[in-house]
Design an enzyme around this catalytic site. Structure first.
Site, PDB file in Angstrom:
ATOM      1  CG  HIS A 235      20.914  32.631   1.804  1.00  0.00           C
ATOM      2  ND1 HIS A 235      21.088  33.933   1.369  1.00  0.00           N
ATOM      3  CD2 HIS A 235      20.153  32.718   2.930  1.00  0.00           C
ATOM      4  CE1 HIS A 235      20.479  34.757   2.201  1.00  0.00           C
ATOM      5  NE2 HIS A 235      19.906  34.044   3.157  1.00  0.00           N
ATOM      6  CG  ASP A 236      24.154  25.038  -0.073  1.00  0.00           C
ATOM      7  OD1 ASP A 236      23.422  24.042  -0.217  1.00  0.00           O
ATOM      8  OD2 ASP A 236      25.279  25.115  -0.577  1.00  0.00           O
ATOM      9  CB  THR A 308      18.681  20.916  -3.415  1.00  0.00           C
ATOM     10  OG1 THR A 308      19.891  21.587  -3.016  1.00  0.00           O
ATOM     11  CG2 THR A 308      18.507  21.080  -4.915  1.00  0.00           C
ATOM     12  CG  PHE A 310      20.754  16.950  -0.740  1.00  0.00           C
ATOM     13  CD1 PHE A 310      20.761  15.902   0.169  1.00  0.00           C
ATOM     14  CD2 PHE A 310      19.821  16.933  -1.761  1.00  0.00           C
ATOM     15  CE1 PHE A 310      19.857  14.852   0.053  1.00  0.00           C
ATOM     16  CE2 PHE A 310      18.912  15.894  -1.888  1.00  0.00           C
ATOM     17  CZ  PHE A 310      18.923  14.845  -0.974  1.00  0.00           C
ATOM     18  CG  ASP A 312      23.162  21.034  -3.221  1.00  0.00           C
ATOM     19  OD1 ASP A 312      23.146  22.187  -2.738  1.00  0.00           O
ATOM     20  OD2 ASP A 312      22.177  20.532  -3.796  1.00  0.00           O
ATOM     21  CB  SER A 314      21.937  24.573  -4.432  1.00  0.00           C
ATOM     22  OG  SER A 314      21.531  25.043  -3.158  1.00  0.00           O
ATOM     23  CG  MET A 383      24.247  40.789   3.238  1.00  0.00           C
ATOM     24  SD  MET A 383      23.609  40.559   4.918  1.00  0.00           S
ATOM     25  CE  MET A 383      24.909  41.306   5.877  1.00  0.00           C
TER      26      MET A 383
END
EC number: 1.11.2.2
Length: 718
Positions: A235-236, A308, A310, A312, A314, A383
């Site tokens: 999910h990043d 993004t 990367f 990072d 996010s 969740m």
């Protein structure tokens, strides 16, 4: 010859021309510009109407309390802000092209590509009038940038949009669609793939993935935290939004209540003798992923990454500037992220609630009235285990910002925010590459695909590959059917220490009212993950009972994965084996040798007819695991290749000289996820060694006092 079309129909019949050998000519004719623009205007009306109907439908459902889980899911995967603008433009373009093709079809009964009748100037006209062209406006990058942009722009100075949010995925292999352009295999009955019938995704799931839950094998060398970090990491770096509408653009058909197949509806058909769904005319709802505006070939469908690419953090800070600002506490100069003003977790911060006008989390417990949380990724309330990870890193950011303020009293809020954000981003990178990926790939594949870091390379493309979004779903094989909660003695705690997964989705109230994140984090540390075995691939809790409690029909996650790979036009198993330089089996015996399992090879061949057609997810999770890894050869290649590109193509990678000082890098090397848990929760005993491997209390656990703290001295300005 010019072919003049009017929106109402053809002005004149056209004689069918054929080349001497009977083949379709490369160019059918030329369409008037006015017709191209008329189709675009009609497309805009159809798309806008479908979007509006969807908004009004979900608003009615939420207000009446009758929202289905697919509507709840939609809230977490719908395109918003800049993503919505990008997706709408792509929808305009694809619907306009479809309208043009529909109007030309009576003239040419054979299959053809609509681009064959459009000039380059007309393709550009469509790109401009849809809004797609404006997504490629030139980005000017500042000469000196110490911090990442929120959107990922300007990470690569030569190509500033590489890795930025709201851009198309990169394709490592050309798309494979039934019509060569956009229709997925399995769309048209009777159309074969490589000479073989395309099996129903649900049928493959029944035949190969299904197994009794009581046979589940616990992984003795992986904690459930291993699964959870995979989701937090995913999910990043990826979010493929689903359509902003659940209605057919052309007929207004509701995809949720109908089993008819009309774009964007691509429902999963039910095979004969299904073990659960007895009505073969029923279906499992499925919506095609949002298309992306693509620069080179505007007609071949690709999908959009809203985040993004990367690594990072996010998921903590957001991938668009308006959201990033909304997540901050801008009432002071302390550089903090905003926290919840209504509730605390035993004196510690929770994330703020989202300000959704109609909040789906309220529906999971109507009396509790607890909304969804606001985070850098919209799925943070999916969740409670995922919510716990997001909450942990919001607390860590604020802890770091507070310490940096003590060290540097003159720093303003912006400087404190950016420096804390930079450290948190480095932490996520270190935990991922040092602790997590070696346990995914195994030592041999790690050495092959992720050798020691050398330096930043601006010729490396850091975009997420379309195939990776499917390959990284290997994590579904690690999921246990329960959420586990443990007390400070690591024993089951509370009235519901073991909650079925089907009862925890979108249940933000369970975090706020049932003991906070500490019991959940203990459960993740001290419970084994599920082990992927070739006859125990995915538990029925997410294969049969996903969202069944409030839905007319439970979803089947493995089948959805396979349908999604077809939706995205992903090539089959052997194409990816070839891409990775691995042998490509062609017979049952050869496939049995690759899988080290002749029985499984026979089952797969009975479904697909040829290894060429095996869906990438199904083939990937069927392979025997790499030694000391949790994926097979093919997924090790795809996952390892992607994470090398994300590392080597990231100008702000934590080890790239100039990003941190040498002293700061030495300090960061000591960080660990257990220490972050110690610093931000009431937990005093945590996993020792690698948190993703240790899973037995008290054998694998140590006191927080034994773990080194991050020394921030080298961040003090002199």
């Amino acid at each position: 010859m010019k072919l003049l079309l009017a929106l109402a129909g053809l002005l004149a019949p056209l004689a069918m021309l054929q080349t001497s050998n009977g083949a379709t000519p490369a160019l059918l004719g030329e369409v008037e510009n006015s017709v191209v623009l008329s189709c675009m205007e009609e497309a805009k009306q159809l798309v806008d109407r479908a979007y509006k109907e969807r908004r009004e439908s979900i608003k009615r459902s939420l207000q009446s309390g009758s929202a289905s889980p697919t509507e709840l899911l939609f809230y977490f995967k719908q395109p918003v802000a800049g993503t919505r603008t990008a997706v709408r433009a792509a929808d305009y373009l694809h619907v306009a092209l479809d309208l043009l093709k529909r109007k030309l079809q009576p003239l040419w009964p054979r299959p053809f590509n609509v681009t064959d009748v459009l000039t380059p100037a007309q393709l550009n006209l469509l790109s401009v009038s849809s809004g797609c062209a404006y997504q490629d406006v030139r980005v000017t990058c500042p000469p000196n940038d110490k911090y990442r942009t929120i959107t990922g722009h300007c990470n690569n100075r030569r190509s500033p949009t590489l890795g930025a949010s709201n851009r198309a995925f990169v394709r490592w292999l050309p798309a494979e669609y039934e019509d060569g352009v956009s229709m997925p295999f399995g769309w048209t009955p009777g159309v074969n793939r490589n000479g073989f019938k395309v099996p129903l995704a649900r049928q493959v799931s029944n035949a190969i993935v299904r197994f009794p839950n009581d046979q589940l094998t616990k992984d003795q060398e992986r904690a459930l935290m291993f699964m959870q970090w995979g989701q937090f990491l995913d999910h990043d770096i990826t979010l493929t939004p689903e359509p902003a509408t659940r209605f057919s653009f052309f007929t207004g058909l509701n995809c949720e209540t109908s089993c008819l197949q009309q774009p964007p509806c691509f429902p999963l058909k039910i095979p004969p003798n299904d073990p659960r769904i007895k009505n073969q005319k029923d279906c499992i709802p499925f919506f095609r992923s949002c298309p992306a505006c693509t620069r080179n070939n505007i007609t071949i469908r690709n999908q959009i990454n809203a985040l993004t690419s990367f690594v990072d953090a996010s998921g903590v800070y957001g991938s668009e500037d308006p959201l990033a600002r909304k997540l901050r506490n801008l009432t002071n100069q302390l550089g903090l992220l905003a926290i919840n003003t209504r509730f605390q977790d035993n004196g510690r911060a929770l994330m703020p609630f989202d300000s959704l006008h109609d909040d789906p989390c309220l529906l999971t417990n109507r009396s509790a009235r607890i909304p969804c949380f606001l985070a850098g990724d919209m799925r943070s309330s999916e969740m409670p285990e995922l919510t716990s990870m997001h909450t942990l890193f919001v607390r860590e950011h604020n802890r770091l910002a507070t310490q940096l303020k003590r060290l540097n009293p003159r720093w303003n809020g912006e400087k404190l925010y950016q420096e804390a954000r930079k450290i948190v981003g480095a932490m996520v990178q270190i935990i991922t590459y040092r602790d997590y990926l070696p346990l995914v790939l195994g030592p041999a594949a790690m050495k092959k695909y992720l050798p020691q870091y050398r330096s930043y390379n601006d010729s490396v493309d850091p975009r997420i590959a379309n195939v990776f979004t499917n390959a990284f779903r290997y994590g579904h094989t690690l999921i246990q059917p329960f959420m586990f909660r443990l007390n400070n003695q690591y024993r089951p705690t509370g009235p519901n220490p073991r909650v079925p997964l089907s009862k925890v989705f979108f249940a933000s109230w369970r975090v706020v009212l049932e003991g906070g994140i500490d019991p959940i984090l203990r459960g993740l540390m001290a419970t084994p993950a599920k082990l992927n075995r070739q006859n125990q691939i995915v538990v029925d809790e997410i294969r049969e009972r996903l969202f069944e409690q409030v839905m007319r029909i439970g979803l089947d996650l493995p089948a959805l994965n396979m349908q999604r790979s077809r939706d995205h036009g992903l090539p089959g198993y052997n194409a990816w084996r070839r891409f990775c330089g691995l042998p490509q089996p062609s017979t049952v015996g050869e496939l049995g040798t690759v899988l080290k399992n002749l029985e499984l090879a026979r089952k797969l061949m009975a479904q697909y007819g040829t290894p060429n057609n095996i869906d990438i997810w199904m083939g990937g999770v069927s392979e025997p695991l790499e030694p000391n890894g949790r994926v097979g050869q093919l997924l090790a290649c795809l996952i390892g290749t992607q994470f090398r590109k994300l590392r080597d193509g990231d100008r702000f990678w934590w080890e790239n000289p100039g990003v941190f000082s040498k002293q700061q890098r030495q300090a960061l090397a000591s960080i660990s996820l257990p220490r972050i848990i110690c610093d931000n929760t009431g937990i005093t005993t945590v996993s020792k060694n690698n948190i993703f491997m240790s899973n037995t209390y008290p054998r694998d656990f140590v006191s927080c006092n034994t773990l080194p703290k991050l020394n921030l001295t080298s961040w003090k300005e002199t």
